[in-house]
Design a protein around this motif. Structure first.
Motif, mmCIF file in Angstrom:
data_model
loop_
_atom_site.group_PDB
_atom_site.id
_atom_site.type_symbol
_atom_site.label_atom_id
_atom_site.label_comp_id
_atom_site.label_asym_id
_atom_site.label_seq_id
_atom_site.Cartn_x
_atom_site.Cartn_y
_atom_site.Cartn_z
ATOM 1 N N ASP A 43 14.381 4.011 -22.319
ATOM 2 C CA ASP A 43 15.795 4.187 -22.818
ATOM 3 C C ASP A 43 16.008 2.949 -23.973
ATOM 4 N N THR A 44 15.111 2.899 -24.497
ATOM 5 C CA THR A 44 15.367 1.753 -25.536
ATOM 6 C C THR A 44 15.431 2.383 -27.037
ATOM 7 N N SER A 45 15.063 3.405 -26.998
ATOM 8 C CA SER A 45 15.327 4.186 -28.430
ATOM 9 C C SER A 45 16.817 4.609 -28.463
ATOM 10 N N GLN A 46 17.347 4.356 -29.469
ATOM 11 C CA GLN A 46 18.949 5.011 -29.645
ATOM 12 C C GLN A 46 19.047 6.293 -29.319
ATOM 13 N N ILE A 47 18.488 7.255 -29.752
ATOM 14 C CA ILE A 47 18.345 8.779 -29.524
ATOM 15 C C ILE A 47 18.506 8.771 -28.079
ATOM 16 N N ASN A 48 17.423 8.259 -27.533
ATOM 17 C CA ASN A 48 17.399 8.411 -25.776
ATOM 18 C C ASN A 48 18.851 7.827 -25.105
ATOM 19 N N THR A 49 19.311 6.602 -25.640
ATOM 20 C CA THR A 49 20.335 6.269 -25.064
ATOM 21 C C THR A 49 21.497 7.303 -25.138
ATOM 22 N N LEU A 50 21.835 7.640 -26.284
ATOM 23 C CA LEU A 50 22.968 8.572 -26.468
ATOM 24 C C LEU A 50 22.747 9.841 -25.903
ATOM 25 N N GLU A 51 21.583 10.321 -26.054
ATOM 26 C CA GLU A 51 21.299 11.706 -25.318
ATOM 27 C C GLU A 51 21.388 11.502 -23.857
ATOM 28 N N ASN A 52 20.960 10.402 -23.158
ATOM 29 C CA ASN A 52 21.199 10.310 -21.641
ATOM 30 C C ASN A 52 22.583 10.170 -21.235
ATOM 31 N N GLU A 53 23.571 9.590 -22.093
ATOM 32 C CA GLU A 53 24.935 9.170 -21.904
ATOM 33 C C GLU A 53 25.507 10.555 -22.170
ATOM 34 N N ALA A 54 25.328 11.451 -22.991
ATOM 35 C CA ALA A 54 25.932 12.768 -23.355
ATOM 36 C C ALA A 54 25.424 13.534 -22.070
ATOM 37 N N ILE A 55 24.402 13.734 -21.406
ATOM 38 C CA ILE A 55 24.061 14.686 -20.780
ATOM 39 C C ILE A 55 24.813 14.348 -19.276
ATOM 40 N N TYR A 56 24.965 12.850 -18.927
ATOM 41 C CA TYR A 56 25.819 12.413 -18.038
ATOM 42 C C TYR A 56 27.048 12.820 -17.846
ATOM 43 N N ILE A 57 27.782 12.892 -19.297
ATOM 44 C CA ILE A 57 29.172 13.345 -19.485
ATOM 45 C C ILE A 57 29.226 14.830 -18.954
ATOM 46 N N PHE A 58 28.302 15.584 -19.765
ATOM 47 C CA PHE A 58 28.270 17.032 -19.328
ATOM 48 C C PHE A 58 28.210 17.425 -17.715
ATOM 49 N N ARG A 59 27.454 16.529 -17.171
ATOM 50 C CA ARG A 59 27.417 16.775 -15.689
ATOM 51 C C ARG A 59 28.565 16.509 -14.849
ATOM 52 N N GLU A 60 29.192 15.305 -15.589
ATOM 53 C CA GLU A 60 30.550 14.952 -14.840
ATOM 54 C C GLU A 60 31.750 16.241 -15.029
ATOM 55 N N GLU A 91 17.047 -0.158 -30.866
ATOM 56 C CA GLU A 91 17.751 -0.408 -29.939
ATOM 57 C C GLU A 91 19.441 -0.321 -30.136
ATOM 58 N N VAL A 92 20.200 -0.296 -28.979
ATOM 59 C CA VAL A 92 21.689 0.025 -29.130
ATOM 60 C C VAL A 92 22.295 -1.386 -28.409
ATOM 61 N N LEU A 93 22.708 -2.226 -29.215
ATOM 62 C CA LEU A 93 23.639 -3.326 -28.617
ATOM 63 C C LEU A 93 25.015 -3.096 -28.607
ATOM 64 N N LYS A 94 25.675 -3.045 -27.393
ATOM 65 C CA LYS A 94 27.247 -3.126 -27.297
ATOM 66 C C LYS A 94 27.790 -4.451 -27.299
ATOM 67 N N ILE A 95 28.446 -4.522 -28.138
ATOM 68 C CA ILE A 95 29.394 -5.947 -28.188
ATOM 69 C C ILE A 95 30.952 -5.707 -27.984
ATOM 70 N N ALA A 96 31.552 -6.644 -27.082
ATOM 71 C CA ALA A 96 32.898 -6.622 -26.893
ATOM 72 C C ALA A 96 33.382 -7.759 -27.722
ATOM 73 N N THR A 97 34.590 -7.726 -28.274
ATOM 74 C CA THR A 97 35.292 -8.791 -28.934
ATOM 75 C C THR A 97 36.392 -9.417 -28.495
ATOM 76 N N ALA A 98 36.745 -10.702 -28.449
ATOM 77 C CA ALA A 98 37.884 -11.136 -27.793
ATOM 78 C C ALA A 98 38.418 -12.220 -28.690
ATOM 79 N N GLY A 99 39.861 -12.039 -29.033
ATOM 80 C CA GLY A 99 40.442 -13.290 -29.646
ATOM 81 C C GLY A 99 41.857 -13.098 -29.673
ATOM 82 N N TYR A 146 24.478 -1.125 -33.596
ATOM 83 C CA TYR A 146 25.572 -1.757 -32.831
ATOM 84 C C TYR A 146 26.804 -1.152 -32.619
ATOM 85 N N ILE A 147 27.362 -1.178 -31.489
ATOM 86 C CA ILE A 147 28.630 -0.460 -31.239
ATOM 87 C C ILE A 147 29.368 -1.742 -30.691
ATOM 88 N N ILE A 148 30.515 -1.993 -31.650
ATOM 89 C CA ILE A 148 31.609 -2.848 -31.212
ATOM 90 C C ILE A 148 32.783 -2.425 -30.584
#
Lengths: 317, 417
Positions: A21-38, B2-10, B83-85
């Motif tokens: 799950d560390t590659s971005q495409i995998n993360t986004l793909e897994n998220e999208a599949i989850y949404i479709f199932r919902e 890697e994707v890092l999601k960050i929340a901002t507060a201020g 990054y997703i902020i």
């Protein structure tokens, strides 16, 4: 610092690999599949809004993955302005036939003939905004309770505020000031009769993510996304298609140039870009190097600073 | 990547949108047309500098009032990470957006105006990040240009903030202080020439260096079943796949699992992702699992490893962040959505309200209004399978849905059974 290369992982060998799950495409793909199932679990009559563009083609692939080995448990619907690129329509019909999917088509022309909307005229006339009426009528006709679309938050600033499950009232309208908070992975699809939810499974994808995915998955896309010779004319710094559907002044000279489309709407609202990118590798590279945003070539967004927000409030995609 | 999601507060005018705009600008993530639009609008408004907040404030009302109303998501990437902020508004009345933004983030940036220092709202921002157990927090002390890049002022603010840290509940949270000027670009992406006394990383350098595995909250594997896949085709006549996402840990083929609530045991036969089989499924992968035995499992049920069963119960106490103008009072009924599972719940009591500035608790509270945070006890009409939020970020959280309006009216973090 440059926008980086996305490193794609090679498809793992069956029976061997750990799903990573560390590659971005995998993360986004897994998220999208989850949404479709919902969507399939929470709604009775979902539909996938299909335009023949790269984002909706990506949605179809993700839906396939979400439900395999079963078929995608909902139909596709295309709101046809009648001014589409013929390449897109041909592609749409081929895809639907290959996957054995149900396709519903509703035409903007019918809404015009019924007097529900009025054709725009003049220099910037387009059927793009007329689609909203046809879409809302179709939702009512089929009693769809969830409409899945390919909008992405990185596309445009009003879309950046959009939820993954976005509730529309019984007039199909978006109340951007009063949206449901979305926490963790939990998607609240509870609605009243007459309301519907717009669902955006690729909300968190960027344009580059979509193109990288198309490349990785070796997906077919309409030929107009690749560089080709086309008759065009120039107006307001944008490249317009020369076509019967596009209003053109007499002094706007027709040229023939190598161009491609980054986004595909109907012919009257989609501008081309100069390009030599004739295959997917070249397209991905071009997007990476690009300094113009994708919707910079959308004539419909240029109408005003808040063009998209206004259209969304009225029920646009 | 890697994707890092960050929340901002201020708080209002702390320069949150400007900081994000600066990050985009200095990483060359702003496209020419967006930059031109910013230049044009800044000029029209008669500003002496580029107003980067125009890059993020998307709604008409936000641009008119110059404030951020709703959570906006901003995307950019570097060679190392994507990054997703989640840009969340800082006004007192918009706590709900902050909780929402933080719920999907692994890191947070809290902004402090160097002229104002630690204010009541800073306490609140820190409290919420602590409550949501955000592992990595950056305190960006902004507008350093307006205090002459004073090391003394920086240290003063740092000391004030560290006092707050003594009150926190989540000890493992890592906190990093960075002196910045978002407007002028000091220590955001590029190291400042004006803060020779500061030896630490710039904001971007710090984010680039974060280890994603280390900032994620781990737990043990929980597999809530979203959807049962039954193709009923000739090729897959007897296929019965349980579709869902793996949370907290890994699941492997051959694992003995317990299905909840039936508590029936079986073994994982196959793990599919699309049409391929895998030996293991890691955290957050959306897979389809088949079992050795034909047991009854449907949406809302959960597969867990044998010997690692969560609490199965019809009551619990949770910290609730209330997000609706209609008040929560004891006796009210709501739908609890816990993952993909929905049950009816009744509020048995409001135990105490928590002041989100760490100033204490109020045991006399009889109702909760918008943005209140409180300890609330619930009774359910059916058992759910939960962990405490402390032990499992996903399986320890839930949302509350109003039975009349269907709106999401609150979020909860389970503290005790």
């Amino acid at each position: 610092m440059e926008i980086s290369n996305i490193e794609l992982e090679l498809s793992p060998e069956p029976e061997l690999a750990l799903l990573n799950d560390t590659s971005q495409i995998n993360t986004l793909e897994n998220e999208a599949i989850y949404i479709f199932r919902e969507v399939a679990a929470q709604f009775e009559k979902p539909v996938l809004l299909f335009s023949g563009g790269k984002d909706s083609i990506t949605l179809v692939r993700l839906a396939q993955k979400a439900f395999w080995p079963a078929k995608i448990p909902f139909p596709l619907m295309h709101i046809d302005t009648g001014h589409n690129f013929p390449e897109t329509i041909a592609f749409r019909d081929k895809l639907v036939a290959e996957l054995g999917l149900e396709l519903i088509v509703r035409n903007v022309q019918d809404s015009i003939d019924q007097g529900k909307v009025k054709e725009e005229s003049g220099r910037y006339s387009s059927r793009n905004s007329l689609q909203t009426t046809t879409l809302l009528d179709a939702i009512e006709e089929f009693k769809f309770d969830a409409c899945i679309g390919g909008a992405r938050r990185d596309e445009e600033k009003a879309r950046a505020k959009e939820r993954i499950f976005s509730v529309r009232d019984d007039f199909g309208q978006w109340d951007e000031r009063n949206q449901r908070p979305e926490l963790f992975d939990m998607l609240n699809g509870q609605i009243e009769l007459g309301q519907n939810v717009r669902v955006f499974p690729i909300s968190n994808w960027t344009e580059l993510d979509v193109w990288s995915y198309i490349k990785e998955e070796e997906m077919e896309i309409p030929s107009i996304y690749f560089a080709h010779k086309r008759k065009i004319f120039l107006r307001d710094g944008l490249i317009w298609s020369h076509s019967d559907y596009v209003y053109q002044e007499k002094d706007e000279e027709v040229l023939e140039e190598m161009v491609r489309f980054r986004t595909v709407g109907d012919m009257s609202c989609t501008a081309a870009v100069y390009s030599e990118a004739t295959d997917i590798d070249a397209v991905v590279q071009e997007i990476r190097d690009s300094t113009i945003s994708e919707r910079g070539a959308r004539i419909d967004d240029k109408r005003s600073e808040a063009a998209m927000e206004k259209r969304k409030q009225q029920g646009y995609f | 990547m890697e994707v890092l999601k960050i929340a901002t507060a201020g708080s209002v005018d702390d320069g949150k949108s400007t900081l994000i705009g600066r990050l985009l600008y200095d990483t060359k993530s702003l496209t020419t047309d967006k930059l031109q639009a910013i230049e044009k609008t800044s000029k029209q408004k008669g500003y002496d500098y580029l107003d980067f907040s125009l890059a993020t404030d998307g709604l008409v009302a936000e641009r008119e009032q110059g404030i951020t109303i709703d959570v906006a998501h901003i995307y950019f990437s570097t060679q190392k990470k994507s990054y997703i902020i989640a840009d969340t508004p800082g006004h007192v009345e918009y706590t709900r957006n902050m909780v929402t933004g933080a719920s999907t983030s692994q890191a947070a940036i809290i902004l402090i105006d160097a002229r104002k220092g630690v204010i009541e709202q800073t306490n609140r921002h820190f409290f919420i990040n602590n409550l949501l157990r955000i592992k990595e927090v950056v305190v960006a002390i902004n507008k350093m240009d307006l205090v002459d890049f004073s090391e003394e002022r920086y240290n003063e603010i740092k000391a004030d903030f560290q006092e707050l840290m003594g009150k926190r509940d989540y000890e493992d949270q890592r906190i990093t202080f960075i002196p910045v000027s978002a407007l002028k670009g000091d220590n955001v992406v590029h190291a400042s020439e004006h803060t020779a006394w500061y030896k630490g990383a710039t904001l971007l350098e710090h984010l680039e260096g974060l280890d994603l595995e280390a900032v994620s909250n781990m737990g043990t594997p929980r597999f809530p079943v979203q959807y049962v896949i039954r193709p009923k085709t000739d090729d897959f006549h007897d296929f019965r796949g349980f579709a869902g996402k793996v949370y907290g840990g890994e699941l492997s083929v051959g694992d003995t699992v317990v299905a909840l609530p039936s508590q029936t045991k079986s073994k994982i036969k196959d793990i599919y992702f699309y049409d391929k089989k895998y030996k293991k499924a890691s955290r957050r992968s959306s897979v389809t699992i088949t079992l050795e035995d034909e047991i009854n499992v449907s949406r809302g049920d959960m597969l867990v490893k044998v010997g690692d069963v969560p609490t199965i119960g019809k009551q619990f106490t949770a910290t609730v962040s209330w997000m609706d103008s209609q008040k929560l009072t004891a006796g009210n009924k709501y739908i609890v959505q816990h993952g993909v599972n929905k049950v009816l719940a009744k509020v048995s009591s409001i135990d105490h309200k928590i002041a989100p500035d760490y100033s204490g608790i109020d045991t006399e509270t009889v109702s909760l209004g918008m943005n209140d945070i409180a300890q609330v006890s619930f009774r359910l009409n059916k058992p759910i399978f939960y962990d405490t939020f402390k032990n499992h970020r996903t399986n320890g959280s839930f949302i509350l849905i109003d039975t009349q309006t269907n709106s999401t009216v609150g979020a909860g973090f389970i503290t005790t059974p």
